[in-house]
Scaffold this motif. Sequence first.
Motif, PDB file in Angstrom:
ATOM      1  N   LEU A  47      -3.802   9.511   2.957  1.00 30.92           N
ATOM      2  CA  LEU A  47      -4.246   8.139   3.213  1.00 30.92           C
ATOM      3  C   LEU A  47      -4.382   7.323   1.927  1.00 30.92           C
ATOM      4  CD1 LEU A  47      -5.153   6.026   5.202  1.00 30.92           C
ATOM      5  CD2 LEU A  47      -7.431   7.026   5.231  1.00 30.92           C
ATOM      6  N   MET A  48      -5.042   7.887   0.904  1.00 27.73           N
ATOM      7  CA  MET A  48      -5.340   7.081  -0.274  1.00 27.73           C
ATOM      8  C   MET A  48      -4.067   6.680  -1.031  1.00 27.73           C
ATOM      9  SD  MET A  48      -7.940   8.065  -3.279  1.00 27.73           S
ATOM     10  CE  MET A  48      -9.222   6.939  -3.748  1.00 27.73           C
ATOM     11  N   ALA A  49      -3.208   7.635  -1.284  1.00 25.19           N
ATOM     12  CA  ALA A  49      -1.993   7.324  -2.041  1.00 25.19           C
ATOM     13  C   ALA A  49      -1.089   6.338  -1.286  1.00 25.19           C
ATOM     14  CB  ALA A  49      -1.248   8.615  -2.396  1.00 25.19           C
ATOM     15  N   PRO A  50      -0.840   6.567   0.036  1.00 25.48           N
ATOM     16  CA  PRO A  50      -0.014   5.583   0.757  1.00 25.48           C
ATOM     17  C   PRO A  50      -0.653   4.198   0.805  1.00 25.48           C
ATOM     18  CG  PRO A  50      -0.255   7.587   2.065  1.00 25.48           C
ATOM     19  CD  PRO A  50      -1.150   7.739   0.874  1.00 25.48           C
ATOM     20  N   LEU A  51      -1.991   4.156   0.956  1.00 23.25           N
ATOM     21  CA  LEU A  51      -2.675   2.862   1.023  1.00 23.25           C
ATOM     22  C   LEU A  51      -2.570   2.133  -0.311  1.00 23.25           C
ATOM     23  CD1 LEU A  51      -4.410   0.860   2.585  1.00 23.25           C
ATOM     24  CD2 LEU A  51      -6.409   2.233   2.065  1.00 23.25           C
ATOM     25  N   ALA A  52      -2.762   2.866  -1.405  1.00 28.05           N
ATOM     26  CA  ALA A  52      -2.645   2.252  -2.728  1.00 28.05           C
ATOM     27  C   ALA A  52      -1.241   1.705  -2.935  1.00 28.05           C
ATOM     28  CB  ALA A  52      -2.976   3.284  -3.806  1.00 28.05           C
ATOM     29  N   GLN A  53      -0.268   2.475  -2.484  1.00 26.15           N
ATOM     30  CA  GLN A  53       1.121   2.051  -2.670  1.00 26.15           C
ATOM     31  C   GLN A  53       1.443   0.821  -1.818  1.00 26.15           C
ATOM     32  OE1 GLN A  53       4.037   5.011  -1.655  1.00 26.15           O
ATOM     33  NE2 GLN A  53       5.688   3.750  -2.527  1.00 26.15           N
ATOM     34  N   ALA A  54       0.996   0.842  -0.552  1.00 21.78           N
ATOM     35  CA  ALA A  54       1.247  -0.293   0.342  1.00 21.78           C
ATOM     36  C   ALA A  54       0.599  -1.555  -0.216  1.00 21.78           C
ATOM     37  CB  ALA A  54       0.702   0.011   1.743  1.00 21.78           C
ATOM     38  N   MET A  55      -0.619  -1.392  -0.768  1.00 21.03           N
ATOM     39  CA  MET A  55      -1.348  -2.537  -1.294  1.00 21.03           C
ATOM     40  C   MET A  55      -0.670  -3.088  -2.543  1.00 21.03           C
ATOM     41  SD  MET A  55      -5.450  -2.468  -1.759  1.00 21.03           S
ATOM     42  CE  MET A  55      -5.836  -1.884  -0.125  1.00 21.03           C
ATOM     43  N   ALA A  56      -0.247  -2.198  -3.422  1.00 20.93           N
ATOM     44  CA  ALA A  56       0.426  -2.636  -4.647  1.00 20.93           C
ATOM     45  C   ALA A  56       1.717  -3.371  -4.313  1.00 20.93           C
ATOM     46  CB  ALA A  56       0.711  -1.426  -5.542  1.00 20.93           C
ATOM     47  N   GLN A  57       2.431  -2.834  -3.312  1.00 17.33           N
ATOM     48  CA  GLN A  57       3.703  -3.430  -2.912  1.00 17.33           C
ATOM     49  C   GLN A  57       3.491  -4.837  -2.349  1.00 17.33           C
ATOM     50  OE1 GLN A  57       5.736  -0.786  -0.231  1.00 17.33           O
ATOM     51  NE2 GLN A  57       7.407  -2.239   0.161  1.00 17.33           N
ATOM     52  N   VAL A  58       2.500  -4.971  -1.460  1.00 15.57           N
ATOM     53  CA  VAL A  58       2.242  -6.278  -0.849  1.00 15.57           C
ATOM     54  C   VAL A  58       1.701  -7.254  -1.898  1.00 15.57           C
ATOM     55  CG1 VAL A  58       0.830  -7.508   0.843  1.00 15.57           C
ATOM     56  CG2 VAL A  58       1.934  -5.360   1.468  1.00 15.57           C
ATOM     57  N   ALA A  59       0.873  -6.750  -2.825  1.00 19.62           N
ATOM     58  CA  ALA A  59       0.328  -7.635  -3.863  1.00 19.62           C
ATOM     59  C   ALA A  59       1.448  -8.268  -4.673  1.00 19.62           C
ATOM     60  CB  ALA A  59      -0.618  -6.856  -4.785  1.00 19.62           C
ATOM     61  N   VAL A  60       2.537  -7.534  -4.849  1.00 16.41           N
ATOM     62  CA  VAL A  60       3.676  -8.057  -5.608  1.00 16.41           C
ATOM     63  C   VAL A  60       4.560  -8.933  -4.728  1.00 16.41           C
ATOM     64  CG1 VAL A  60       5.809  -7.391  -6.766  1.00 16.41           C
ATOM     65  CG2 VAL A  60       3.680  -6.198  -7.298  1.00 16.41           C
ATOM     66  N   SER A  61       4.795  -8.504  -3.478  1.00 15.24           N
ATOM     67  CA  SER A  61       5.814  -9.189  -2.675  1.00 15.24           C
ATOM     68  C   SER A  61       5.275 -10.378  -1.887  1.00 15.24           C
ATOM     69  CB  SER A  61       6.487  -8.195  -1.723  1.00 15.24           C
ATOM     70  OG  SER A  61       5.552  -7.719  -0.784  1.00 15.24           O
ATOM     71  N   ALA A  62       3.955 -10.456  -1.678  1.00 12.62           N
ATOM     72  CA  ALA A  62       3.430 -11.524  -0.833  1.00 12.62           C
ATOM     73  C   ALA A  62       3.544 -12.889  -1.512  1.00 12.62           C
ATOM     74  CB  ALA A  62       1.964 -11.242  -0.478  1.00 12.62           C
ATOM     75  N   ARG A  63       3.947 -13.880  -0.740  1.00 12.56           N
ATOM     76  CA  ARG A  63       4.015 -15.260  -1.238  1.00 12.56           C
ATOM     77  C   ARG A  63       3.544 -16.225  -0.154  1.00 12.56           C
ATOM     78  NH1 ARG A  63       6.012 -13.299  -4.378  1.00 12.56           N
ATOM     79  NH2 ARG A  63       7.932 -12.554  -5.270  1.00 12.56           N
ATOM     80  N   ASP A  64       3.068 -17.376  -0.594  1.00 14.78           N
ATOM     81  CA  ASP A  64       2.784 -18.452   0.345  1.00 14.78           C
ATOM     82  C   ASP A  64       4.094 -19.164   0.649  1.00 14.78           C
ATOM     83  OD1 ASP A  64       0.109 -17.841   0.105  1.00 14.78           O
ATOM     84  OD2 ASP A  64      -0.243 -19.283  -1.490  1.00 14.78           O
ATOM     85  N   CYS A  65       4.376 -19.350   1.931  1.00 14.91           N
ATOM     86  CA  CYS A  65       5.578 -20.083   2.332  1.00 14.91           C
ATOM     87  C   CYS A  65       5.481 -21.495   1.758  1.00 14.91           C
ATOM     88  CB  CYS A  65       5.674 -20.132   3.853  1.00 14.91           C
ATOM     89  SG  CYS A  65       6.988 -21.195   4.450  1.00 14.91           S
TER      90      CYS A  65
END
Lengths: 206, 206
Positions: A47-65
């Motif tokens: 759980l912890m490693a996948p969650l950290a990875q998912a969060m890091a990925q979204v933190a980089v890829s998320a943008r405001d339209c």
Amino acid sequence: MAAGGAHGGDTPREIEALIDLMARLPGLGPRSARRAVLVLLKRRGALMAPLAQAMAQVAVSARDCRICGNIGTSDICAICADDRRATGEICVVEDVADLWALERAGVFRGRYHVLGGTLSALDAVGPEELRIPDLIERVATEATREVILALNATVDGQTTAHYIADALAATGVSVTSLAQGVPIGGELDYLDDGTLGAALRARKSF
Amino acid sequence: MAAGGAHGGDTPREIEALIDLMARLPGLGPRSARRAVLVLLKRRGALMAPLAQAMAQVAVSARDCRICGNIGTSDICAICADDRRATGEICVVEDVADLWALERAGVFRGRYHVLGGTLSALDAVGPEELRIPDLIERVATEATREVILALNATVDGQTTAHYIADALAATGVSVTSLAQGVPIGGELDYLDDGTLGAALRARKSF
């Protein structure tokens, strides 16, 4: 070693820092953040490693339209990029959470405009802070027929709705708002007086 | 684009995956996980990125102490590595959360032993699953004077306590357990009968 830290004698500093960050999430206080971190610590691989990875990925890829203010993973969100969505209707919401709620309901097939809050004299939030100028520009350039104000039924929400309606009055676009009344499954006995009054005033032939 | 996903029309797949992982934390359901992720999305730089980093770091650095079972960031936890902690006393707890609770209270300056659960016939948890053999070995090798059973006052907790007391009977070590009685600040009127009975039986001269 963080001896005497906030979370007990010898909890390592990194774990304490993680608890403090988790406690800043809505719905988690210091106690429940600690409990959540303990579960993460016990399930480090699953759980912890996948969650950290998912969060890091979204933190980089998320943008405001840059059209509507929705949060996605590209400069133009999936809704604005979708040709099948009607272009003449813009549904104005306060927050991305409201957009998501309408999308979950699946009741609207037009475009959105996320204000990012409501006008508030108290908090010194003016139209410029709220993407209202962007909305006015969109209405002018996108051949908009209807602007649906889906703002919360709070004082600030309704103040903002009136402001937007006034600002769009000159454009001739149709400005509507969500109906107010008895919620589906609602019992009259439990409804507040304001809702009952609104439902009675907006009564329709049966 | 994950059109028609569980969290609404066009939420990107990565964000949906993050919500699903967050919803597996205790205290967060699907709704509150979504709300937490929205807050993270709005505070990508200030909260989401640091949280992802802290989590990734702890996921890599966290280890179970190979002496006591506490979770720390080295093979031997800060408590076991601390020379100032008394070596003759081992406080046996079910879970790391209980160890943290005792450390927060700051009332015990010896060493711990984390069982990792309780004996349970129903869940097929035997002594081998619980680090009980490790405890027996520690008692033998560490010149232990006293083993304090700080197990929960549940049926499984007390069954486990009795099992450990029996297993240590031959070693001659003193086995004690936490006192039961009226909690500090507790009102008799609100206490359950079991606690009242235990407090009365264990009464002491005033």
